[in-house]
Design an enzyme around this catalytic site. Sequence first.
Site, short mmCIF file in Angstrom:
data_model
loop_
_atom_site.label_atom_id
_atom_site.label_comp_id
_atom_site.label_asym_id
_atom_site.label_seq_id
_atom_site.Cartn_x
_atom_site.Cartn_y
_atom_site.Cartn_z
N ARG A 10 0.85 -1.19 0.00
CA ARG A 10 0.00 0.00 0.00
C ARG A 10 0.89 1.24 0.00
NH1 ARG A 10 -3.42 -2.89 -1.41
NH2 ARG A 10 -5.44 -3.34 -0.48
N HIS A 56 -1.12 -0.30 -9.86
CA HIS A 56 -1.75 -1.25 -8.93
C HIS A 56 -2.27 -2.48 -9.69
CE1 HIS A 56 -3.90 -1.50 -4.79
NE2 HIS A 56 -3.74 -2.72 -5.30
N GLU A 112 -4.11 7.06 -5.54
CA GLU A 112 -4.04 6.34 -6.82
C GLU A 112 -5.18 6.82 -7.70
OE1 GLU A 112 -4.06 2.15 -5.99
OE2 GLU A 112 -2.09 2.22 -5.08
N1 LIG Z 1 -0.66 -4.51 -5.01
C1 LIG Z 1 -1.64 -5.38 -4.93
O1 LIG Z 1 -2.33 -5.60 -5.92
C2 LIG Z 1 -1.90 -6.12 -3.65
C3 LIG Z 1 -1.55 -5.60 -2.43
N2 LIG Z 1 -1.76 -6.33 -1.29
C4 LIG Z 1 -1.36 -5.74 0.00
O2 LIG Z 1 -0.34 -6.55 0.58
C5 LIG Z 1 -0.62 -6.75 1.96
C6 LIG Z 1 -0.03 -8.06 2.43
O3 LIG Z 1 -0.68 -9.13 1.79
P1 LIG Z 1 -0.52 -10.65 2.30
O4 LIG Z 1 0.90 -11.07 2.28
O5 LIG Z 1 -1.50 -11.44 1.54
O6 LIG Z 1 -1.01 -10.49 3.81
P2 LIG Z 1 -0.77 -11.48 5.05
O7 LIG Z 1 -1.80 -11.12 6.04
O8 LIG Z 1 -0.69 -12.89 4.59
O9 LIG Z 1 0.68 -11.06 5.57
C7 LIG Z 1 0.93 -9.83 6.21
C8 LIG Z 1 2.27 -9.89 6.94
O10 LIG Z 1 2.50 -8.61 7.54
C9 LIG Z 1 2.89 -8.82 8.91
N3 LIG Z 1 2.50 -7.66 9.71
C10 LIG Z 1 1.26 -7.16 9.95
N4 LIG Z 1 1.32 -6.08 10.75
C11 LIG Z 1 2.64 -5.89 11.05
C12 LIG Z 1 3.34 -4.95 11.84
N5 LIG Z 1 2.69 -3.97 12.49
N6 LIG Z 1 4.68 -5.07 11.91
C13 LIG Z 1 5.34 -6.04 11.27
N7 LIG Z 1 4.73 -6.99 10.50
C14 LIG Z 1 3.40 -6.91 10.39
C15 LIG Z 1 2.17 -10.08 9.34
O11 LIG Z 1 2.79 -10.68 10.47
C16 LIG Z 1 2.33 -10.93 8.07
O12 LIG Z 1 3.59 -11.54 8.08
C17 LIG Z 1 -2.15 -6.68 2.04
O13 LIG Z 1 -2.59 -6.29 3.34
C18 LIG Z 1 -2.50 -5.65 0.99
O14 LIG Z 1 -2.52 -4.36 1.57
C19 LIG Z 1 -2.30 -7.58 -1.31
C20 LIG Z 1 -2.68 -8.12 -2.50
C21 LIG Z 1 -2.57 -7.42 -3.75
O1 LIG Z 2 -6.00 -7.57 -2.75
C1 LIG Z 2 -5.58 -6.41 -2.52
O2 LIG Z 2 -5.43 -5.95 -1.37
C2 LIG Z 2 -5.27 -5.55 -3.66
O3 LIG Z 2 -4.69 -4.50 -3.49
C3 LIG Z 2 -5.69 -5.99 -5.02
O4 LIG Z 2 -6.41 -4.98 -5.63
#
Ligand SMILES: NC(=O)C1=CN([C@@H]2O[C@H](COP(=O)(O)OP(=O)(O)OC[C@H]3O[C@@H](n4cnc5c(N)ncnc54)[C@H](O)[C@@H]3O)[C@@H](O)[C@H]2O)C=CC1
Ligand SMILES: O=C(O)C(=O)CO
Length: 325
Positions: A238, A286, A267
Site C-alpha cells: 500500500r 496497482h 491512486e
Molecule cells: N498490489 C496489490 O495488488 C496487492 C496488495 N496487497 C497488500 O499486501 C498486503 C499483504 O498481503 P498478504 O501477504 O496477503 O497479507 P498477510 O496477512 O498474509 O501477511 C501480512 C504480513 O505482515 C505482517 N504484519 C502485519 N502487521 C505488522 C506490523 N505492524 N509489523 C510487522 N509486520 C506486520 C504479518 O505478520 C504478516 O507476516 C495486504 O494487506 C495488501 O494491503 C495484497 C494483495 C494485492
Molecule cells: O488484494 C488487494 O489488497 C489488492 O490491493 C488488489 O487490488
Amino acid sequence: MVVIARPPVVINQIGSFLTPSLAEFGARIEVVAGERECTAPWDVGHADILLTAPASAWRNAPLHPTQAWQRHGPRWVQLASAGVDGFPQWLLRGRTVTCGRGDAAIPIAEYVLAAILLRAKRLDAIAPDGPDGWLQAKALPPLGSLAGQTLGLAGYGAIGRAVAARARAFGMRVLAWRRGPWDHADTDVQPVISPEALIAQSDHLVLALPLTAQTAFCVNAALLARARTGIHLINVARGGLVDQDALLAALDRGQVGFATLDVTTPEPLPRGHPFYSHPAIRLTPHLSWTGPAVGRNLARRIAENLNRFLGDRPLLDVVDADRGY
Ligand SMILES: NC(=O)C1=CN([C@@H]2O[C@H](COP(=O)(O)OP(=O)(O)OC[C@H]3O[C@@H](n4cnc5c(N)ncnc54)[C@H](O)[C@@H]3O)[C@@H](O)[C@H]2O)C=CC1
Ligand SMILES: O=C(O)C(=O)CO
C-alpha cells in the site's frame, strides 16, 4: 437468503466466475446481482451476505450507512481484496469480515522477481539499432546477478512467502521482518528483529505489509537514512506505508538507488507528480495482483466460505477490521 455481489465490477469480474463455481463446488445459494435488488448503489442493507470488490469501489460511499443496513445488514462480508484498509468504517464494523489473502500471492511474487531481474539484467535498456549500437552495448559493464544478493521482506505472510521461495531459487539471501512469532516451517528466510536491521542489510526491500495504524509511514526519512546505499525499494502493498516525500529525497541523494512502485497515495497520483517522470522510479498502476488464476482462486475461496457459512463451520481468513488485518 440474499447474497449481494457489489458493485457491478464484482458481478462482471467475479460473479461470472462465481455462478458456475458455486454449482461446481456445491454451494447452495442464490446470487443476486446489484441493480435488481438494490434501490441505490450503496443500499445493500437487505443482504445476508455481501461479497465486495476492493476498497477503491467504495471511495465515494456515504459516511453513514442506510437505515436498512443499520436494522438488518449482512452478518458476513467477504472482501475480494487481501487488504482490509480503505473501506468505509460502517461497512465492516460489527460484521464477520473475511478477505482474499493469498489469492494473488503468486502473480505478485512474479512481479517482484521481474522487478529485481530487470534491475540486475537491464534488458529493457539494451536495444542496439545497428552494428555500432551492438558494439557499444557489448562494451557496457557486465550484467548483474541475483545470486548472492540480499532480499529483505517487510511482512512475511502470503506474499512474503511466495517471494521468498522464488528468491531462494535464484540463490538470494532472504531476510524477513514481521509481527508475531516465527516457527520451524519458516526455513526459507532469516528473521530480523527490526525494520532498521532489515533495511541496513538489503539490496532489495519488498513491502508486503498491511496498511494499519502501526505500519502507516513505516518507510520514513529516519528509516531510509539507515538503508544500504543504492537499495532497490519495491512496494506491492500500500502507498500509505511510505512517506513519499522522504522517498523522493532519498532517491535524489542516491541513498535509494531505484524504486518499483505498484501502489502510491493517492491512486492515481495527480498530473505532474514527480514520480511520473523520475528516472529512478518504475511506476505501475496497482496491477501486480493480476494474473490468469486470480479470479478463479477468489471464486473458489468464496464458494468454500459460502459452504462453511451455511454449514456453520469457521470461515477462511477472518480479519479484524478494526485492527486492519
Ligand atoms: N498490489 C496489490 O495488488 C496487492 C496488495 N496487497 C497488500 O499486501 C498486503 C499483504 O498481503 P498478504 O501477504 O496477503 O497479507 P498477510 O496477512 O498474509 O501477511 C501480512 C504480513 O505482515 C505482517 N504484519 C502485519 N502487521 C505488522 C506490523 N505492524 N509489523 C510487522 N509486520 C506486520 C504479518 O505478520 C504478516 O507476516 C495486504 O494487506 C495488501 O494491503 C495484497 C494483495 C494485492
Ligand atoms: O488484494 C488487494 O489488497 C489488492 O490491493 C488488489 O487490488
